[in-house]
Structure formats: structure tokens, C-alpha cells
Design a protein around this motif. Structure first.
Motif, PDB file in Angstrom:
ATOM      1  N   TYR A   1      -8.232   2.056  -1.445  1.00  0.00           N
ATOM      2  CA  TYR A   1      -8.667   2.133  -0.057  1.00  0.00           C
ATOM      3  C   TYR A   1      -9.636   3.307   0.069  1.00  0.00           C
ATOM      4  CZ  TYR A   1      -4.901  -1.188   0.624  1.00  0.00           C
ATOM      5  OH  TYR A   1      -4.099  -2.298   0.541  1.00  0.00           O
ATOM      6  N   LEU A   2     -10.934   2.995  -0.049  1.00  0.00           N
ATOM      7  CA  LEU A   2     -11.971   4.026  -0.067  1.00  0.00           C
ATOM      8  C   LEU A   2     -12.126   4.690   1.295  1.00  0.00           C
ATOM      9  CD1 LEU A   2     -14.625   2.077  -2.184  1.00  0.00           C
ATOM     10  CD2 LEU A   2     -12.727   3.519  -2.979  1.00  0.00           C
ATOM     11  N   THR A   3     -11.999   3.914   2.360  1.00  0.00           N
ATOM     12  CA  THR A   3     -11.999   4.406   3.740  1.00  0.00           C
ATOM     13  C   THR A   3     -10.939   3.602   4.488  1.00  0.00           C
ATOM     14  OG1 THR A   3     -13.571   2.820   4.687  1.00  0.00           O
ATOM     15  CG2 THR A   3     -14.515   4.735   3.537  1.00  0.00           C
ATOM     16  N   PRO A   4     -10.636   3.949   5.745  1.00  0.00           N
ATOM     17  CA  PRO A   4      -9.668   3.137   6.504  1.00  0.00           C
ATOM     18  C   PRO A   4     -10.066   1.672   6.632  1.00  0.00           C
ATOM     19  CG  PRO A   4      -9.975   5.251   7.579  1.00  0.00           C
ATOM     20  CD  PRO A   4     -11.007   5.189   6.484  1.00  0.00           C
ATOM     21  N   LYS A   5     -11.343   1.349   6.436  1.00  0.00           N
ATOM     22  CA  LYS A   5     -11.799  -0.024   6.588  1.00  0.00           C
ATOM     23  C   LYS A   5     -12.300  -0.663   5.292  1.00  0.00           C
ATOM     24  CE  LYS A   5     -13.131  -0.012  11.486  1.00  0.00           C
ATOM     25  NZ  LYS A   5     -12.266  -1.149  11.843  1.00  0.00           N
ATOM     26  N   LEU A   6     -12.680   0.128   4.302  1.00  0.00           N
ATOM     27  CA  LEU A   6     -13.286  -0.412   3.082  1.00  0.00           C
ATOM     28  C   LEU A   6     -12.318  -0.328   1.908  1.00  0.00           C
ATOM     29  CD1 LEU A   6     -15.841  -1.624   1.829  1.00  0.00           C
ATOM     30  CD2 LEU A   6     -16.570   0.724   1.279  1.00  0.00           C
ATOM     31  N   GLU A   7     -12.149  -1.449   1.222  1.00  0.00           N
ATOM     32  CA  GLU A   7     -11.189  -1.567   0.126  1.00  0.00           C
ATOM     33  C   GLU A   7     -11.883  -2.130  -1.117  1.00  0.00           C
ATOM     34  OE1 GLU A   7      -7.942  -5.050  -0.801  1.00  0.00           O
ATOM     35  OE2 GLU A   7      -8.028  -4.243   1.240  1.00  0.00           O
ATOM     36  N   PHE A   8     -11.608  -1.542  -2.272  1.00  0.00           N
ATOM     37  CA  PHE A   8     -12.102  -2.057  -3.552  1.00  0.00           C
ATOM     38  C   PHE A   8     -10.907  -2.507  -4.385  1.00  0.00           C
ATOM     39  CE2 PHE A   8     -12.921  -1.254  -8.106  1.00  0.00           C
ATOM     40  CZ  PHE A   8     -13.936  -2.187  -8.309  1.00  0.00           C
TER      41      PHE A   8
ATOM     42  N   LYS B   1       0.840  -1.198   0.000  1.00  0.00           N
ATOM     43  CA  LYS B   1       0.000   0.000   0.000  1.00  0.00           C
ATOM     44  C   LYS B   1       0.872   1.243   0.000  1.00  0.00           C
ATOM     45  CE  LYS B   1      -3.611   2.363   2.685  1.00  0.00           C
ATOM     46  NZ  LYS B   1      -2.845   3.636   2.810  1.00  0.00           N
ATOM     47  N   GLY B   2       0.547   2.187  -0.873  1.00  0.00           N
ATOM     48  CA  GLY B   2       1.268   3.439  -0.924  1.00  0.00           C
ATOM     49  C   GLY B   2       0.792   4.407   0.147  1.00  0.00           C
ATOM     50  N   LYS B   3       1.362   5.602   0.148  1.00  0.00           N
ATOM     51  CA  LYS B   3       1.007   6.607   1.151  1.00  0.00           C
ATOM     52  C   LYS B   3      -0.404   7.124   0.930  1.00  0.00           C
ATOM     53  CE  LYS B   3       2.727  10.887   3.235  1.00  0.00           C
ATOM     54  NZ  LYS B   3       3.787  11.929   3.193  1.00  0.00           N
ATOM     55  N   GLY B   4      -0.873   7.113  -0.334  1.00  0.00           N
ATOM     56  CA  GLY B   4      -2.213   7.587  -0.646  1.00  0.00           C
ATOM     57  C   GLY B   4      -3.265   6.507  -0.471  1.00  0.00           C
ATOM     58  N   PHE B   5      -4.211   6.485  -1.399  1.00  0.00           N
ATOM     59  CA  PHE B   5      -5.326   5.552  -1.280  1.00  0.00           C
ATOM     60  C   PHE B   5      -5.183   4.346  -2.213  1.00  0.00           C
ATOM     61  CE2 PHE B   5      -6.366   8.299  -4.779  1.00  0.00           C
ATOM     62  CZ  PHE B   5      -7.028   7.485  -5.684  1.00  0.00           C
ATOM     63  N   MET B   6      -4.029   4.166  -2.849  1.00  0.00           N
ATOM     64  CA  MET B   6      -3.851   3.077  -3.789  1.00  0.00           C
ATOM     65  C   MET B   6      -2.772   2.097  -3.347  1.00  0.00           C
ATOM     66  SD  MET B   6      -4.147   4.927  -7.521  1.00  0.00           S
ATOM     67  CE  MET B   6      -3.890   3.334  -8.317  1.00  0.00           C
ATOM     68  N   GLY B   7      -2.863   0.877  -3.860  1.00  0.00           N
ATOM     69  CA  GLY B   7      -1.867  -0.144  -3.608  1.00  0.00           C
ATOM     70  C   GLY B   7      -2.010  -1.268  -4.613  1.00  0.00           C
ATOM     71  N   ILE B   8      -1.174  -2.287  -4.508  1.00  0.00           N
ATOM     72  CA  ILE B   8      -1.265  -3.458  -5.365  1.00  0.00           C
ATOM     73  C   ILE B   8      -1.155  -4.709  -4.496  1.00  0.00           C
ATOM     74  CG2 ILE B   8      -0.335  -2.340  -7.432  1.00  0.00           C
ATOM     75  CD1 ILE B   8       2.360  -3.593  -6.793  1.00  0.00           C
ATOM     76  N   SER B   9      -1.720  -5.803  -4.981  1.00  0.00           N
ATOM     77  CA  SER B   9      -1.630  -7.065  -4.254  1.00  0.00           C
ATOM     78  C   SER B   9      -1.579  -8.228  -5.232  1.00  0.00           C
ATOM     79  CB  SER B   9      -2.811  -7.239  -3.289  1.00  0.00           C
ATOM     80  OG  SER B   9      -4.042  -7.241  -3.984  1.00  0.00           O
ATOM     81  N   VAL B  10      -0.917  -9.302  -4.800  1.00  0.00           N
ATOM     82  CA  VAL B  10      -0.836 -10.546  -5.549  1.00  0.00           C
ATOM     83  C   VAL B  10      -1.399 -11.642  -4.652  1.00  0.00           C
ATOM     84  CG1 VAL B  10       0.694 -12.147  -6.752  1.00  0.00           C
ATOM     85  CG2 VAL B  10       1.234  -9.706  -6.715  1.00  0.00           C
TER      86      VAL B  10
END
Length: 218
Positions: free
Chosen positions: A120-127, A75-84
């Protein structure tokens, strides 16, 4: 053969895109998480052509199966990240048996590698959304109420799907998620001919899967 070549090329593009994307996440702002996720699948085959010989048969019904995946996320500093999320997923379908009371079922065991862009739409919700390449490992079926093994070479070795879904973080370690996988390449195909030997159409079968999962990550 053409479909397999196109899928192979898609795999290469997917891996290159994933590597390039990861370079744009600042190293100092990265947050890494590792874990696993598992849960039940609801799988259903979409059929593009149904010949009259099976038109009155409830050929495709929902199959209850399961999946288990590893989870490696950045996860980056903003609201985006990547996962495998490499793992094993069972897809397929069930259908009404012609000579038994129990439903027959087809199980397709895939080794899959979802590559996800996480928002990461909110601290708890992820799309999350991304491609899901997969390799068929094994097929099995229950025919006329009796279990048995069928030949994997009746089905395509490679599958390419798109996958998307939401995940809700319950606490620091546990999350609950719901994802949908939509296959763009068929799992099987069959040509049909009439009594005179004239071609009347192809039977194409695509996997659609709804996955419920619990994730544990650190």
C-alpha cells in the motif's frame, strides 16, 4: 512430463510460502476485505520459434477477452498485506485467417489462483505482485471464420505465470486496476520436420495478458 512435474512442485512451494507469510501478520492488526473484480483482457501469445510455413502469416495478434475473480485480502498494520484472487480468465490469441476475411481466434479458459503480496504505497494506491498458477478448463477456436471446439489435450493442463500491477481506490468500495500476467510455462508446443523427416525446431507458445479490472470490496 518434466514440465508438469516442475509446475506441480512449484504449486506446493507457493502454497507453503503463502501460509508461512500469513502467520507473520499480527492478528490484532489485521484488516480483512472480501469482494470480486472483473474486466477485459488483452491477450497475446509469444512464440519462440516460427517455421517458414507460417512465417508470412500474422499468426499472433491481440485477443480481446475477459476475466472475473474473487478477492480475499488481509492487510497488516503497516504498508503490506496478502490477497488471494481465485477466478476464471480467458487467454489466447487471434491471427489472420488463411481462407476468410475475419480473424481466427483461440480461447483458453483457465481457472487461476493469483497469490499476491500487496504493498500500500499511499492510502489509495496499491502495488501487487506474486505467482499465478492456473489450470486449463476448456479450449475453443474459430477457424476459417467458423466457430468450433478443439481438444484441450493439445495444450498443457497447468500454467505458471508471474503477475504484477497497480490498483487505485476510487472510494471505500470501488477500485480500478491494471495487471500484467507473464507465463513462464508454455501453453502448447509442436515439433517441426523438413520434407526429409529431419527435425528443424520446436514451436513454443506462451501466454501474455494485460488485464483491466474494476473491484468491489467490503
Amino acid at each position: 512430463m518434466v514440465m508438469k512435474i516442475l509446475i506441480d512442485k512449484s504449486w506446493l512451494r507457493i502454497f507453503i510460502l503463502a501460509l508461512l507469510t500469513s502467520w507473520y501478520v499480527p492478528v490484532s492488526a489485521q484488516e480483512f476485505r472480501i469482494g470480486f473484480e472483473a474486466g477485459p483482457n488483452l491477450s497475446l501469445a509469444r512464440i519462440t520459434y516460427k517455421p517458414k510455413t507460417v512465417a508470412d502469416t500474422e499468426y499472433s495478434k491481440v485477443l480481446l477477452s475477459a476475466h472475473v475473480n474473487g478477492y480475499f485480502a488481509c492487510k497488516g498494520k503497516g504498508f503490506m498485506g496478502i490477497s488471494v484472487r481465485p477466478g476464471l480468465s480467458v487467454k489466447g490469441s487471434s491471427y489472420k485467417s488463411l481462407s476468410a476475411d475475419a480473424n481466427d481466434r483461440l480461447n483458453l479458459f483457465y481457472l487461476n489462483l493469483p497469490l499476491m503480496a500487496d504493498f500500500y504505497l499511499t492510502p489509495k494506491l496499491e502495488f501487487s505482485i506474486g505467482p499465478e498458477p492456473a489450470v486449463l478448463l476448456l479450449t475453443s477456436a474459430r477457424m476459417d471464420g467458423h466457430p468450433g471446439v478443439i481438444l484441450s489435450d493439445m495444450y498443457e493442463t497447468f500454467e505458471l505465470s508471474g503477475i504484477a500491477g497497480f490498483c487505485y481506490r476510487i472510494n471505500e468500495r470501488l477500485s480500478a486496476g491494471l495487471r500484467y500476467s507473464h507465463a513462464f510455462s508454455w501453453s502448447s508446443e509442436m515439433a517441426f520436420y523438413d520434407i526429409n523427416g529431419e527435425f528443424i525446431g520446436h514451436f513454443y507458445e506462451y501466454n501474455h495478458t494485460l488485464m483491466f479490472s474494476m473491484r468491489c470490496a467490503w
